[in-house]
Design an enzyme around this catalytic site. Structure first.
Site, PDB file in Angstrom:
ATOM      1  N   ALA A 199      39.468  29.436  41.263  1.00  0.00           N
ATOM      2  CA  ALA A 199      39.997  30.741  40.486  1.00  0.00           C
ATOM      3  C   ALA A 199      41.506  30.439  39.599  1.00  0.00           C
ATOM      4  O   ALA A 199      41.718  29.931  40.514  1.00  0.00           O
ATOM      5  CB  ALA A 199      39.453  32.008  40.362  1.00  0.00           C
ATOM      6  N   ASN A 200      41.725  31.179  39.653  1.00  0.00           N
ATOM      7  CA  ASN A 200      43.373  31.529  39.461  1.00  0.00           C
ATOM      8  C   ASN A 200      44.062  33.037  39.850  1.00  0.00           C
ATOM      9  O   ASN A 200      43.508  34.091  39.579  1.00  0.00           O
ATOM     10  CB  ASN A 200      44.710  30.706  38.473  1.00  0.00           C
ATOM     11  CG  ASN A 200      43.931  31.410  36.908  1.00  0.00           C
ATOM     12  OD1 ASN A 200      44.607  33.264  36.561  1.00  0.00           O
ATOM     13  ND2 ASN A 200      43.254  31.029  36.449  1.00  0.00           N
ATOM     14  N   ARG A 201      45.590  33.657  39.856  1.00  0.00           N
ATOM     15  CA  ARG A 201      45.884  34.490  40.046  1.00  0.00           C
ATOM     16  C   ARG A 201      45.997  35.783  38.620  1.00  0.00           C
ATOM     17  O   ARG A 201      46.574  36.858  38.907  1.00  0.00           O
ATOM     18  CB  ARG A 201      47.544  34.798  40.961  1.00  0.00           C
ATOM     19  CG  ARG A 201      47.319  34.188  41.985  1.00  0.00           C
ATOM     20  CD  ARG A 201      48.452  33.614  42.896  1.00  0.00           C
ATOM     21  NE  ARG A 201      48.719  32.809  43.706  1.00  0.00           N
ATOM     22  CZ  ARG A 201      48.031  33.205  44.940  1.00  0.00           C
ATOM     23  NH1 ARG A 201      47.408  34.439  45.864  1.00  0.00           N
ATOM     24  NH2 ARG A 201      48.396  32.245  46.186  1.00  0.00           N
TER      25      ARG A 201
END
Ligand code: C5P
Length: 401
Positions: free
Chosen positions: A211-213
């Site tokens: 995932a990412n932020r």
């Protein structure tokens, strides 16, 4: 007859300004609106249902647990079978309930159950209006997409105290209602938009993912801003913890491939704004069982495969929307990379921003962006993500006009 045929649910709560609601009913009906009143117990201490019913020429709804009212329309239909809900006067207490999602009487239940626009006309003592708790509640309600009219400055009906807290005059409330309902005057009325937002989750196995932020704040704000200008918006969102923006159709997805399918399903559209931080790679063959640690074997290799580029697909699609906007989250060479992206992705506009950790933009509430088009670069000052969204929706409306 500016409100001809509009169905307005008027929630009257318990403040002395309730007497002005009688005039408000008259003014709304003069303009062709049909007014259905809901009164709280407090409101009934100030004006009688008989007076309200006489002016609105219909039933006055007061009780959440009334068999008669429930058989008539029921609180859920009451909440939905209208074009607009006007809360006038809105007391500090009712706003506190609304901000916290309480639903312990008919008025608060209707306000929680509705998916229609809500216009709030607060009325209270100036000290109550300026209290930190009320400020917080108003901020929450604004963020939830509710519109406000007033309060005005002036002397209060009770006690001679002066300051902000006087309910807006009936004609001001009518004008605000007209503004909210006048879809014809909204620059994006009749336009369809598709917006992506949030991160994607690319599964490694049933419990782990890449995932990412991305928080989804900017994408969600853009969907809300386009809807506010009258567009019919489909928001395709990756996993986020944000509430759904009002008046927007939300499709929730996890993976990039699902996001692409949902975006293609939303075509044809006039506007595409691809804000999601789509993972560039997915795990080539995600395990269907949880990967086990095996002594002596070390970490498992992760083979990655490229995800579809949603923006690029849309930018070159046979049903390409008239305005295609992409975002470029960069940590270096923001402008150059933005220009390359504009070309490669077939976009009309790239909104470029520097997401180096020290900027706090990724996951934060503010953004400072550069607009890159074929015509050149325009730099916007540091703004809240809501402000960026509002300006961008305006830019899009301009481009389409
Ligand atoms: O190439 P890059 O990821 O920097 O491009 C960012 C822009 O492209 C954003 O608008 C993003 O939503 C979009 N994008 C996409 N699908 C991908 C990767 C990026 O739509 N797979």
């Amino acid at each position: 007859m500016s409100l001809a045929g509009k169905r307005i649910l008027l929630v009257i709560s318990g403040g002395i300004a309730a007497y002005k609601s009688l005039d408000l009913i008259r003014r709304l009906r003069e303009r062709g609106a049909e007014v259905r009143p809901v009164m709280t117990a407090g409101a009934r201490e100030f004006v009688t249902p008989l007076a309200v019913g006489a002016l609105s020429s219909g039933h006055v709804y007061t009780d959440l647990f009334s068999r008669e009212d429930e058989q008539d329309v029921g609180h859920i239909r009451l909440a939905r079978d209208c074009d607009l809900i006007v809360v006038a006067p809105a007391t500090a207490d009712l706003m506190a309930k609304m901000a916290n999602g309480l639903a312990d009487d008919l008025a608060s239940t209707v306000l929680l159950a509705t998916d229609q626009p809500v216009l709030v006309a607060p009325a209270m003592n100036p000290k109550m209006w300026s209290h930190a708790a009320t400020r917080r509640n108003v901020e929450t309600l604004r963020r939830d997409g509710l519109a406000f009219v007033g309060p005005n400055a002036g002397e209060m009906a009770e006690g001679g105290e002066a300051g902000l807290g006087r309910m807006a005059e009936p004609l001001e409330i009518v004008a605000a209602a007209e503004d909210l309902l006048d879809g014809g005057r909204k620059p994006l009325a009749g336009r369809r938009a598709v917006v992506t937002s949030g991160p994607t989750h690319e599964p490694i196995d049933p419990v782990r993912y890449i995932a990412n932020r991305s928080s989804g704040r900017q994408g969600h704000a853009i969907a809300a801003a386009l809807a506010k200008l009258g567009a019919d918006v489909t928001l395709v969102s990756g996993p986020v913890t944000l509430p759904d923006p009002r008046g927007v159709k939300v499709i929730r997805v996890e993976r990039a491939e699902e996001m692409l399918a949902a975006v293609l399903g939303a075509l044809p559209a006039d506007i595409a704004v691809m804000v999601a931080a789509v993972a560039d790679w997915r795990v080539a063959t995600a395990n269907t069982e949880k990967i086990k640690k095996k002594p002596g074997e070390g970490p498992p290799p992760l083979m990655l495969a490229e995800n579809p580029d949603i923006l690029k697909t849309i930018g070159h699609h046979e049903k390409r929307p008239k305005v295609v906007v992409g975002f470029a989250a960069e940590t270096q060479d923001v402008e150059d990379n933005g220009r390359v992206k504009l070309q490669k992705k077939g976009a009309d506009l790239i909104v470029a921003n520097d997401v180096s950790p020290e900027t706090g933009i990724m996951g934060g509430t503010r953004n400072s962006v550069k607009l890159i088009t074929a015509a050149g670069i325009e730099e916007w000052p540091d703004l809240s993500k809501d402000e960026v969204a509002g300006r961008l929706a305006g830019w899009i409306a301009e481009r389409l006009s």
